[in-house]
Design a protein around this motif. Sequence first.
Motif, PDB file in Angstrom:
ATOM      1  N   LEU A  33       0.824  -1.205   0.000  1.00  0.00           N
ATOM      2  CA  LEU A  33       0.000   0.000   0.000  1.00  0.00           C
ATOM      3  C   LEU A  33       0.857   1.253   0.000  1.00  0.00           C
ATOM      4  O   LEU A  33       0.558   2.232  -0.688  1.00  0.00           O
ATOM      5  CB  LEU A  33      -0.932   0.001   1.218  1.00  0.00           C
ATOM      6  N   ALA A  34       1.931   1.224   0.790  1.00  0.00           N
ATOM      7  CA  ALA A  34       2.826   2.372   0.840  1.00  0.00           C
ATOM      8  C   ALA A  34       3.450   2.602  -0.534  1.00  0.00           C
ATOM      9  O   ALA A  34       3.507   3.740  -1.028  1.00  0.00           O
ATOM     10  CB  ALA A  34       3.916   2.147   1.888  1.00  0.00           C
ATOM     11  N   ASP A  35       3.915   1.521  -1.163  1.00  0.00           N
ATOM     12  CA  ASP A  35       4.471   1.651  -2.511  1.00  0.00           C
ATOM     13  C   ASP A  35       3.453   2.264  -3.459  1.00  0.00           C
ATOM     14  O   ASP A  35       3.728   3.217  -4.197  1.00  0.00           O
ATOM     15  CB  ASP A  35       4.872   0.268  -3.053  1.00  0.00           C
ATOM     16  N   THR A  36       2.241   1.691  -3.445  1.00  0.00           N
ATOM     17  CA  THR A  36       1.214   2.106  -4.392  1.00  0.00           C
ATOM     18  C   THR A  36       0.773   3.543  -4.141  1.00  0.00           C
ATOM     19  O   THR A  36       0.643   4.336  -5.083  1.00  0.00           O
ATOM     20  CB  THR A  36      -0.002   1.164  -4.293  1.00  0.00           C
ATOM     21  N   ALA A  37       0.510   3.890  -2.878  1.00  0.00           N
ATOM     22  CA  ALA A  37       0.029   5.226  -2.558  1.00  0.00           C
ATOM     23  C   ALA A  37       1.075   6.288  -2.881  1.00  0.00           C
ATOM     24  O   ALA A  37       0.770   7.325  -3.490  1.00  0.00           O
ATOM     25  CB  ALA A  37      -0.370   5.303  -1.086  1.00  0.00           C
ATOM     26  N   ILE A  38       2.320   6.050  -2.484  1.00  0.00           N
ATOM     27  CA  ILE A  38       3.371   7.038  -2.731  1.00  0.00           C
ATOM     28  C   ILE A  38       3.654   7.152  -4.225  1.00  0.00           C
ATOM     29  O   ILE A  38       3.810   8.261  -4.762  1.00  0.00           O
ATOM     30  CB  ILE A  38       4.648   6.669  -1.947  1.00  0.00           C
ATOM     31  N   VAL A  39       3.693   6.005  -4.932  1.00  0.00           N
ATOM     32  CA  VAL A  39       3.888   6.037  -6.382  1.00  0.00           C
ATOM     33  C   VAL A  39       2.738   6.775  -7.052  1.00  0.00           C
ATOM     34  O   VAL A  39       2.936   7.622  -7.934  1.00  0.00           O
ATOM     35  CB  VAL A  39       4.019   4.611  -6.946  1.00  0.00           C
ATOM     36  N   GLY A  40       1.501   6.476  -6.635  1.00  0.00           N
ATOM     37  CA  GLY A  40       0.343   7.102  -7.258  1.00  0.00           C
ATOM     38  C   GLY A  40       0.305   8.603  -7.057  1.00  0.00           C
ATOM     39  O   GLY A  40       0.014   9.363  -7.992  1.00  0.00           O
ATOM     40  N   HIS A  41       0.632   9.052  -5.858  1.00  0.00           N
ATOM     41  CA  HIS A  41       0.548  10.484  -5.562  1.00  0.00           C
ATOM     42  C   HIS A  41       1.760  11.264  -6.080  1.00  0.00           C
ATOM     43  O   HIS A  41       1.644  12.465  -6.351  1.00  0.00           O
ATOM     44  CB  HIS A  41       0.404  10.695  -4.057  1.00  0.00           C
ATOM     45  N   THR A  42       2.908  10.613  -6.206  1.00  0.00           N
ATOM     46  CA  THR A  42       4.104  11.338  -6.646  1.00  0.00           C
ATOM     47  C   THR A  42       4.406  11.151  -8.129  1.00  0.00           C
ATOM     48  O   THR A  42       4.924  12.064  -8.776  1.00  0.00           O
ATOM     49  CB  THR A  42       5.333  10.891  -5.838  1.00  0.00           C
ATOM     50  N   VAL A  51       3.053  -0.463 -11.591  1.00  0.00           N
ATOM     51  CA  VAL A  51       3.397  -1.232 -10.391  1.00  0.00           C
ATOM     52  C   VAL A  51       2.293  -2.231 -10.072  1.00  0.00           C
ATOM     53  O   VAL A  51       2.548  -3.410  -9.799  1.00  0.00           O
ATOM     54  CB  VAL A  51       3.632  -0.281  -9.196  1.00  0.00           C
ATOM     55  N   GLY A  52       1.047  -1.769 -10.122  1.00  0.00           N
ATOM     56  CA  GLY A  52      -0.074  -2.638  -9.777  1.00  0.00           C
ATOM     57  C   GLY A  52      -0.251  -3.799 -10.731  1.00  0.00           C
ATOM     58  O   GLY A  52      -0.677  -4.887 -10.325  1.00  0.00           O
ATOM     59  N   GLY A 177       9.576   4.515   5.410  1.00  0.00           N
ATOM     60  CA  GLY A 177      10.636   5.504   5.442  1.00  0.00           C
ATOM     61  C   GLY A 177      11.501   5.462   4.188  1.00  0.00           C
ATOM     62  O   GLY A 177      11.837   6.498   3.601  1.00  0.00           O
ATOM     63  N   LEU A 178      11.846   4.269   3.751  1.00  0.00           N
ATOM     64  CA  LEU A 178      12.654   4.126   2.532  1.00  0.00           C
ATOM     65  C   LEU A 178      11.866   4.546   1.300  1.00  0.00           C
ATOM     66  O   LEU A 178      12.435   5.096   0.349  1.00  0.00           O
ATOM     67  CB  LEU A 178      13.139   2.685   2.395  1.00  0.00           C
ATOM     68  N   ASP A 179      10.559   4.256   1.277  1.00  0.00           N
ATOM     69  CA  ASP A 179       9.725   4.715   0.159  1.00  0.00           C
ATOM     70  C   ASP A 179       9.854   6.230  -0.007  1.00  0.00           C
ATOM     71  O   ASP A 179      10.120   6.737  -1.106  1.00  0.00           O
ATOM     72  CB  ASP A 179       8.254   4.368   0.414  1.00  0.00           C
ATOM     73  N   GLY A 189      12.008   6.825  -8.361  1.00  0.00           N
ATOM     74  CA  GLY A 189      10.792   6.352  -9.012  1.00  0.00           C
ATOM     75  C   GLY A 189      10.344   5.000  -8.492  1.00  0.00           C
ATOM     76  O   GLY A 189      10.516   4.676  -7.317  1.00  0.00           O
ATOM     77  N   VAL A 190       9.798   4.174  -9.399  1.00  0.00           N
ATOM     78  CA  VAL A 190       9.268   2.877  -8.971  1.00  0.00           C
ATOM     79  C   VAL A 190      10.379   1.957  -8.491  1.00  0.00           C
ATOM     80  O   VAL A 190      10.139   1.042  -7.691  1.00  0.00           O
ATOM     81  CB  VAL A 190       8.466   2.208 -10.102  1.00  0.00           C
ATOM     82  N   ALA A 191      11.620   2.181  -8.959  1.00  0.00           N
ATOM     83  CA  ALA A 191      12.741   1.382  -8.462  1.00  0.00           C
ATOM     84  C   ALA A 191      12.918   1.582  -6.962  1.00  0.00           C
ATOM     85  O   ALA A 191      13.220   0.635  -6.218  1.00  0.00           O
ATOM     86  CB  ALA A 191      14.022   1.755  -9.206  1.00  0.00           C
ATOM     87  N   GLY A 192      12.720   2.800  -6.502  1.00  0.00           N
ATOM     88  CA  GLY A 192      12.829   3.073  -5.072  1.00  0.00           C
ATOM     89  C   GLY A 192      11.789   2.326  -4.263  1.00  0.00           C
ATOM     90  O   GLY A 192      12.074   1.822  -3.171  1.00  0.00           O
ATOM     91  N   ALA A 193      10.560   2.231  -4.799  1.00  0.00           N
ATOM     92  CA  ALA A 193       9.509   1.496  -4.104  1.00  0.00           C
ATOM     93  C   ALA A 193       9.863   0.022  -3.984  1.00  0.00           C
ATOM     94  O   ALA A 193       9.651  -0.608  -2.937  1.00  0.00           O
ATOM     95  CB  ALA A 193       8.184   1.664  -4.849  1.00  0.00           C
ATOM     96  N   ALA A 194      10.412  -0.553  -5.050  1.00  0.00           N
ATOM     97  CA  ALA A 194      10.778  -1.966  -5.023  1.00  0.00           C
ATOM     98  C   ALA A 194      11.935  -2.228  -4.071  1.00  0.00           C
ATOM     99  O   ALA A 194      11.923  -3.202  -3.300  1.00  0.00           O
ATOM    100  CB  ALA A 194      11.141  -2.428  -6.437  1.00  0.00           C
ATOM    101  N   VAL A 195      12.952  -1.362  -4.108  1.00  0.00           N
ATOM    102  CA  VAL A 195      14.099  -1.515  -3.212  1.00  0.00           C
ATOM    103  C   VAL A 195      13.658  -1.414  -1.752  1.00  0.00           C
ATOM    104  O   VAL A 195      14.125  -2.166  -0.885  1.00  0.00           O
ATOM    105  CB  VAL A 195      15.177  -0.459  -3.519  1.00  0.00           C
ATOM    106  N   ALA A 196      12.730  -0.514  -1.465  1.00  0.00           N
ATOM    107  CA  ALA A 196      12.229  -0.364  -0.100  1.00  0.00           C
ATOM    108  C   ALA A 196      11.547  -1.634   0.379  1.00  0.00           C
ATOM    109  O   ALA A 196      11.760  -2.085   1.515  1.00  0.00           O
ATOM    110  CB  ALA A 196      11.260   0.818  -0.040  1.00  0.00           C
TER     111      ALA A 196
END
Length: 445
Positions: A33-42, A51-52, A177-179, A189-196
């Motif tokens: 959810l954190a990945d999706t929400a932060i990716v969606g809003h940013t 991502v989804g 936090g990492l997101d 970008g989305v790479a950051g979400a995956a790494v987090a």
Amino acid sequence: MVYAMTDGNPMKQVFKFSVPVIIGLLLQQLYNLADTAIVGHTLGALALGGVGSTGSVVFLIIGFCNGLCSGMALPVARTFGAEDYKRLRIYVTNSVWVGAAVSLLLLAIVLPGCRGILKLMSTPAEQFDYAYVYLFIVFCGIPASIMYNLSAGILRALGDSKTPLVFLMCAAVINIGLDLLLIIVFGMGVAGAAVATVSAQLFSGLLCVLYMKKHYSILAMEKGDWGARPAVIRELLANGVPFGLQYSITAIGSVMLQSAVNSLGAVYVSAQAIATKINMIVVSVYDGIGVGSANFTSQNLGAKKYKRIAEGSKACFNIGLVHWVITTAVILIFREKLTLLFISPEEAASIGRLVFLNSLCYIGLGPMLNIVSVLRPAIQGMGYSSFSMISGVMELIGRGAIGVIFIPMFGYIAACFASPLAWLLADIFLVWGYIRCYRKVSAEQ
């Protein structure tokens, strides 16, 4: 501390055991959810959809890993119930060897195939690069996923469902936090979400391993415990592989469904991505109940207390019904606000109705999922993992039929009924299968 569920009130024991598992699974969904929400809003709806759209593929592979680890923990639970701690340690060490081998094998297979998989799924061109980057990095984290799920499964087999929860809470904070750091500050970008996500899971896995080593005397390995034993490995695989394949078979149906939705266009892909995230929160609770069902059944099978198996299944089902009532009410009350968690109000105007329709169908027919979530793990806990896998085939047929036949005919509305149809087909088999398996183990008394 270890916690035997072979004596006492089944409802209280299942509830006490399952609640930490449920919270832990919800925290795992918080990663997503954190990945999706932060990716969606940013980054916007296109990145969110990219991502989804990988969710079903991730579930195909990571779900297999999770199922394999859960299945291999069942012999640990049975030997714990039987108080055979020497055999228990042998199961634990050999499951580590299996987990390491599977990690290497999957990495060699899936990493080169990421791009081809997304092409087969007809991922929209404007979302393809987002999906590829996210999928590749998440698959690099397969060893971390196996480490956490195997160690958490062993702890739960010993009745300790609280410790994995504590470590997941820490990991959830790290993930969010990492997101924020990697996506917003460093612009990954989305790479950051995956790494987090991968980093958080690796952290929780390491904590579980260190905790077991320090606090569980029954896991203090003796001379010869670390030796690979072919007979034990075969038994672990016999329990774990059907469990994992059941997840993968279910996921194949989800991939077929996602491919059909992809053909409808980016708006529908984004709507499906958001709806899936919401629905997975609901599923996490049922999955937690299922973990309780499997471990309760396995421990009491090892203790030869067969009557308690049925009592535990009934308790799990009643807990699931309460969950269904609560979640249905939440969806109806907050239907207009849920989509806004992931995207801006402007983008939500075109997607929100689709998201609500999907979640309403998914959650409104939840009692059918409740049956799957309780009976399938109970069958596996009784030692019939291969038998329970048939229900996964039934789910594949349901989702596959929707994706191949009905979505091209009726559009997105058909996708909303895919999971309920899959559950219905699985239930038809599971009710009969549970009764048959229970009668078999009871006859041994």
